[in-house]
Structures are given as structure tokens and as C-alpha cells.
Design an enzyme around this catalytic site. Structure first.
Site, short mmCIF file in Angstrom:
data_model
loop_
_atom_site.label_atom_id
_atom_site.label_comp_id
_atom_site.label_asym_id
_atom_site.label_seq_id
_atom_site.Cartn_x
_atom_site.Cartn_y
_atom_site.Cartn_z
CG ASN A 153 -13.61 -8.87 19.12
OD1 ASN A 153 -12.80 -9.77 19.28
ND2 ASN A 153 -13.70 -7.85 19.95
CD GLU A 154 -14.70 -8.13 24.02
OE1 GLU A 154 -14.83 -6.90 23.95
OE2 GLU A 154 -14.00 -8.68 24.89
NE ARG A 161 -13.42 -2.34 19.89
CZ ARG A 161 -12.62 -3.12 20.61
NH1 ARG A 161 -11.88 -4.04 20.01
NH2 ARG A 161 -12.56 -2.99 21.92
CD GLU A 205 -9.93 -10.06 23.29
OE1 GLU A 205 -9.96 -9.12 24.10
OE2 GLU A 205 -10.47 -10.01 22.17
CD GLU A 223 -7.61 -2.01 21.94
OE1 GLU A 223 -6.92 -2.91 21.42
OE2 GLU A 223 -8.77 -2.19 22.37
CD GLN A 224 -1.19 6.02 21.61
OE1 GLN A 224 -0.25 6.66 22.03
NE2 GLN A 224 -1.79 6.32 20.47
#
Ligand code: GAL
Length: 654
Positions: free
Chosen positions: A141-142, A103, A315, A363-364
Site C-alpha cells: 500500500n502506497e 504502519r 482511493e 483514522e477515526q
């Protein structure tokens, strides 16, 4: 004091959505953020939109009574877009491009990408801008995460030329201001200027600084284009961006002012942040399961200022994460504690990342409020407790916004950039210096506002400026008119805006209120540590020390062991001529606070307090149980005075 969660309907079967929404409400969640990475599902092929799934997701959540925060998906451009326009991928300093496959693979300076973003945001906002349940929009995002700003692309270079032309007018003016006679760096035209990467040794510091200023403006400009679209199509919603902790690549004050966001939101991962920042190993070890007691508070106070009073945690860490060097499970109670901590500092909303741990992809290993099998996680159980506690307490559910603090701490983005460009010693880090002062202020029980050097200081009793590279006349004017106590740290006033040493030596314009001159400076390897004593406390200089001459009526209050002044003062202004060991910073601040008529108390190790709306919150981050410093007749709204590790209490004065 409301609770939210980040949710990714596109990652789960539709059959789960209604039950998820129902369970969110049951847990006490009021807000849900969605869609910020879902571009490939919103527009699977160029120009072909697929809204039906998002319509259903929004309706399902809204019908359950949830308020929505809708994200624009521009942090994750889809593959078809990157294939059509490979030049949107950002260029790294080493001249290679980032690849597709994660990303944030886009160049903020790419006009093609900007056009694509305006297009998707317009499509999204036209469709959902007036949906009554969408109370806020998050842009991208960020911004800047994963070191994706700056970009060293041709697009950035062309825009840098135009930006420099606007700043300097003529190439002669630029050559003069930059001192380009040095090493024959003179340019014949703006177009001849390159980006400051891939030079055999240091590029000119002003070249680097101007590139950083430019990139900071680029990020803000990129963002402003989305804000303009959203203002038009979603006139009733709050507009926000989710910033990061300890992140300084762009000037957040200017960013917030330029784009007029309504709320500054930020993403709080206390344990991972503690692991990632430049803290002594001993502190990382001590706070490995709680996060350092000031690490989130620092950014709560910073973003409250950036949002002009309004901030959200978009978050919040709710269990172990996946991205630090080590990712421990938080100590029991910490997920609950962090929520109250954010509220104590003024957060309107604490929203958790994420609803359910995702069993696949990057991100698991990142927890959520639910395990992958949909059981509430230990963090989820703590959040449920917070929701119930707030709902059952009138004092908490009707808590007023925080009042302004009496102490201001100045944080300046340009100072961070200047001292990164010119560290002079490898362990000099401005933000760490500011954090050291912040920690000291909180250890003595003070509430702090973190503000820009252009703030209005008239309401403060104590103003702490750990360092400020450029001191302008407007600030000196404020000091001259102020009754507050002012504390300045090393390297203050050490540069002009053109990144040169002031003609009359550092601290430049500050000399008007404190006549001193810095003759020489030195950085200190760990084996060099000039010692000193301040009001009975012994310590040494670390990292940085100055040789200062006291002029006029300036008084030397403390000296290093080699007789150079360490602490100098005149009237209500103090100057600290080095980076001092922590206990010394604390002593200096305690003395300044006393002179400012502020009451201080040295809190127990790991204990912190914060006041809001007539209540005092106390938090125990330490390993040992401690007593909260509540008066005997305090009325407890939550808990009681004995705090085990990870515990919180809240009281009002009788
Ligand atoms: C944030 C990001 C989220 C998620 C999270 C994991 O930086 O905004 O999308 O990646 O980290 O901790």
C-alpha cells in the site's frame, strides 16, 4: 466508468458484512478493495494461518455481485514478526529506528522482510489467486508513504555496495566519476563507502544521487518479488499498485516498466493535497474546499502515462480527511465533480476511501461513504448520484478510452532528485515548476499527456519540458526529426548523468538544436525579481534566472530589464532562461501552441475542460458561477452550460 470502495471487514462485526455488501451494490458500487492491512488476522502467529474469516468476507462480497481487489498485507507487518526480527524496522537518516505501532515500519532492503513478504503473498495468492470474483490484486500500500524510503540500515548499505559494484566495476572508475579527489573523498574499495547521511556538511551530490537511484531500484525490486508470485498464482487478474499524488521518491516509470503492472492506480485526496504542497497561500485559501483545479488532474495525467493508458483511482476522498494541516469539509458537489474529473482524464474505476468511517484508532477523523452510525454521509449521497447518472446515460456508460493528447508535458523523477539535492536556492522545487506549466496549459484549454523524457514524441504537436537536468542524445535526435514545437525551461541540460556540469556548459546536448550557452545562474530571494515583457504581458523571474549567450542563428525574443535574454528560439525550439511568473509561462505556451496549430482559449477563473471519447467535460472549481465554453449547438449529456461552484457538465459537438 465504474465505482469502487475500500472496505475493511476485519474492522466490523461479521453480522454487518452481508448488509454492507448489499448496500454497496444498491449504491452503484461494482468493485471493493479489501485486506491490505490485515496481516495480523491472516497470520495471527508465525506460520499459523487463519483464513476462515477472509473466506467468508470474500464470499459475502462476491455473492452480492461485487468484484474484488485483494491487497497484499505487507505495509503492516505484525508485532510477532517485528519482535522476531527487529532489524526489519527501517533506519532513519539520523540513525534511529522507527518503532512498531502504526504502519509501513519495514525496510525495503531487508532480505528477511523480503522473504517474509514472499511467504505471506504466496500463502494468500495460493488460496485466492483463482477466485473468479477477484479481478485485481493490489501490492502492498502506497510504497514510500510516511517517508519510509530511504532506509539507512546495514542491510541497505550492503546492497548499495553490490549495486555500486554493478554500476562501476572498479573503485577507480567510481572515484573518477564521482570526482572524489575533491576534499579527499577517495575510497580504496566499494566496502569502504558509507551511506550519504550524518555528514557535517553536504555529501557529494553524486553520492546522494546514486543512493536515490539505488533506493528507487530497491523499491521496484521489493515490489517485483510480489508481482512474480501473483503472476504465477493469479494469472487472470490485473496487478496494480496504489501510488500517491505529488510523490517522487522512486522513479515510477522504471517501477512500472520493471514490474509490468497492468494498471497504475493512485490515491486522490484533492483538498488535503492542495493543503500539503508548495502552493502560494492565496491559492490554498481560494481552493480550500474544492482542491486546486489542477492538483488531481496532474496526477490523473501522470498515472495514465505510467499505466500505459490504464489507470484507476484506488482511493478517492469522499469528505473531510484526517492528515493535512487543516481538513475542511468539501464544498457541496465536489465529491461528484472529482469522480467525473477522474473519468474525463481516463480513469476506468474511481474507488472511495472508505466504506464507513471507523470510530476508533488512527483514522477515526477520516470520513467515508457512511458515517460511523451507518448513515450515508454527504459524500456517499453524491456518489449515489454519480452512479445513477452514469447508469441512466448511454453516452456515459459506454464512453471510450481517451485518445492521446496533442500536448506532451515531460516529468522526470531524476530531475526532481537532482534539484532536491542541489536546490541552490531554498524555494526551487522542480515539481512545482512542472505544475506551474501544467496549470498554464490547462488554463488555455489544452489536454495534456504527462510523459517521460524517453517517450516517443512523434505524435505530439507541442512538447513542454519545464526542465530536464540531463539531456541525452536520444532526445536531441527526436527533436531534430520533430515538427512539434518544443519549449524548454531553465536548468535543462545543466548536468551530466554523473552530476557534473557539461564540458560545453548547459544546456549540454541541447545546443545541437538550439545553440545557446548558460554562463552563470542565480537564485532569487523574493526581493530580487528581474522584470520582463513577453508579447505584451509583464512579469518577472522568480526563484531562478540564468545569464544566457545566444550563439549562431539563435534569436532573442524577450529580454530581462538588465538586457540578459529571457526567451530564445531557433526553428521549433524555445528556451526560457528563468522561472517566470505564471502569466508569462502561460503567454509563452500560448504562443508555442499557436505555432503548433493548436487552438487555445483562456478559460474563466476556476474552470477546466477535458475531452474524452468525443465528449467534453467542464468543471467549475471557482467561487463564481461560469459559462462552459460549449458551442451553441452542443448536445449536453450531463447538465447544461451554466456551472455553479462544484458543478459539472458534459457535451458532445452536434
Ligand atoms: C492513504 C492510505 C489509506 C488511508 C488514507 C487516508 O494514504 O493508503 O490507507 O490511510 O490515506 O486518507
Amino acid at each position: 466508468m465504474q465505482l469502487g470502495v475500500c472496505y475493511y471487514p476485519e474492522q466490523w462485526p461479521r453480522a454487518m458484512w452481508a448488509d454492507d455488501a448489499r448496500r454497496m451494490v444498491e449504491l452503484g458500487i461494482t468493485h471493493v478493495r479489501i485486506a491490505e492491512f490485515a496481516w495480523s488476522r491472516m497470520e495471527p502467529r508465525a506460520g499459523e494461518f487463519a483464513w476462515e474469516w477472509l473466506d467468508e468476507a470474500i464470499d459475502t462480497l462476491a455473492n452480492a455481485g461485487l468484484k474484488l481487489v485483494l491487497g497484499t498485507p505487507t505495509a503492516s507487518p505484525p508485532k510477532w514478526l517485528v519482535d522476531a526480527y527487529p532489524e526489519v524496522l527501517p533506519m532513519r537518516a539520523d540513525g534511529t529506528r522507527w518503532n512498531f505501532g502504526s504502519r509501513r515500519h519495514y525496510d525495503v532492503s531487508s532480505e528477511i522482510y523480503r522473504r517474509e513478504c514472499v511467504r505471506i503473498v504466496t500463502a494468500l495468492a495460493t488460496r485466492y489467486g483463482r477466485h473468479p470474483s477477484i479481478v485485481a490484486w493490489q501490492t502492498d500500500n502506497e510504497l514510500g508513504c510516511h517517508d519510509t524510503v530511504p532506509s539507512y540500515s546495514d542491510a541497505a548499505l550492503a546492497r548499495f555496495h553490490a549495486w555500486l559494484r554493478r554500476q562501476y566495476g572498479t573503485i577507480d572508475a567510481l572515484n573518477e566519476a564521482w570526482g572524489n579527489v575533491f576534499w579527499s573523498m577517495e575510497y580504496l574499495s566499494f566496502d569502504a563507502i558509507g551511506l550519504p547521511n550524518l555528514t557535517p556538511t553536504d555529501a557529494n551530490p553524486i553520492h546522494l544521487l546514486e543512493f536515490r537511484r539505488f533506493m528507487s531500484d530497491e523499491v521496484a525490486g521489493f515490489h517485483r518479488e510480489q508481482i512474480a508470485v501473483l503472476r504465477e498464482h493469479a494469472p487472470n487478474a490485473d496487478l496494480l499498485h496504489n501510488f500517491m499524488g505529488f510523490f517522487t521518491t522512486f522513479d515510477h516509470y522504471r517501477f512500472a516498466a520493471d514490474s509490468a503492472i497492468d494498471v497504475a492506480a493512485w490515491d486522490s485526496y484533492p483538498i488535503a493535497r492542495t493543503e500539503s504542497i508548495a502552493l502560494p497561500e492565496e491559492q490554498k485559501a481560494r481552493f480550500a474546499r474544492t482542491g486546486h483545479p489542477d492538483v488531481s488532474a496532474f496526477d490523473h495525467d501522470r498515472y495514465r502515462g505510467i499505466g500505459a493508458g490504464r489507470f484507476w483511482v484506488m482511493e478517492q476522498q469522499a469528505g473531510p480527511v484526517n492528515w493535512a494541516s487543516w481538513n475542511p469539509v468539501p464544498a457541496s458537489g465536489m465529491v461528484r465533480l472529482w469522480a467525473y474529473e477522474a473519468f474525463a482524464h481516463g480513469a476506468e474505476l474511481v474507488s472511495y476511501f472508505r466504506w464507513r468511517q471507523c470510530p476508533y484508532a488512527q483514522e477515526q477523523m477520516h470520513s467515508g461513504l457512511n458515517l460511523p452510525n451507518n448513515e450515508l454521509s454527504p459524500g456517499g449521497i453524491e456518489v449515489q448520484r454519480v452512479a445513477r447518472e452514469i447508469a441512466s446515460s448511454i453516452a456515459l456508460s459506454t464512453l471510450a478510452a481517451p485518445e492521446g493528447a496533442a500536448t506532451a508535458l515531460v516529468f522526470d523523477y531524476e530531475t526532481q532528485w537532482m534539484f532536491e539535492i542541489q536546490r541552490h536556492g531554498k524555494d526551487f522545487d522542480y515539481q512545482s515548476l512542472v505544475f506551474d506549466y501544467y496549470e498554464a496549459l490547462r488554463e488555455i484549454g489544452l489536454d495534456v499527456d504527462i510523459v517521460s523524457s524517453r517517450a516517443d514524441f512523434s505524435g505530439y504537436k507541442l512538447v513542454v519540458v519545464p526542465s530536464l537536468a540531463v539531456i541525452d542524445h536520444a532526445l536531441v535526435e527526436q527533436i531534430a526529426r520533430s515538427d512539434a514545437q518544443w519549449v524548454f525551461g531553465p536548468r535543462s541540460g545543466s548536468k551530466t548523468g554523473a552530476f557534473a556540469i557539461p564540458d560545453d556548459l548547459p544546456p549540454g546536448a541541447l545546443q545541437r538544436v538550439l545553440p545557446i550557452q548558460v554562463l552563470e545562474v542565480e537564485t532569487l530571494r523574493p526581493t530580487l525579481a528581474p522584470t520582463l515583457t513577453v508579447a505584451g504581458v509583464q512579469g518577472s523571474a522568480l526563484h531562478w534566472r540564468e545569464h544566457v549567450r545566444a550563439n549562431g542563428k539563435t534569436r532573442v525574443v524577450a529580454r530581462f530589464d538588465d538586457a540578459w535574454p529571457a526567451l530564445l528560439t531557433l526553428g521549433n525550439v524555445r528556451y526560457v532562461a528563468g522561472w517566470l511568473s505564471h502569466e508569462l509561462h502561460r503567454k509563452v505556451l500560448q504562443t508555442a501552441a499557436r505555432d503548433a496549430d493548436l487552438e487555445t482559449q483562456l478559460l474563466a477563473d476556476g474552470l477546466r475542460i477535458r475531452r474524452r471519447g468525443g465528449l467534453t467535460f467542464a468543471f467549475n472549481f471557482g467561487a463564481q458561477a461560469v459559462e462552459a465554453p460549449a458551442p451553441r449547438d452542443a448536445v449536453f449529456v450531463l447538465g447544461g452550460p451554466s456551472l455553479a461552484r462544484g458543478d459539472v457538465c458534459i457535451w458532445k459537438e452536434a
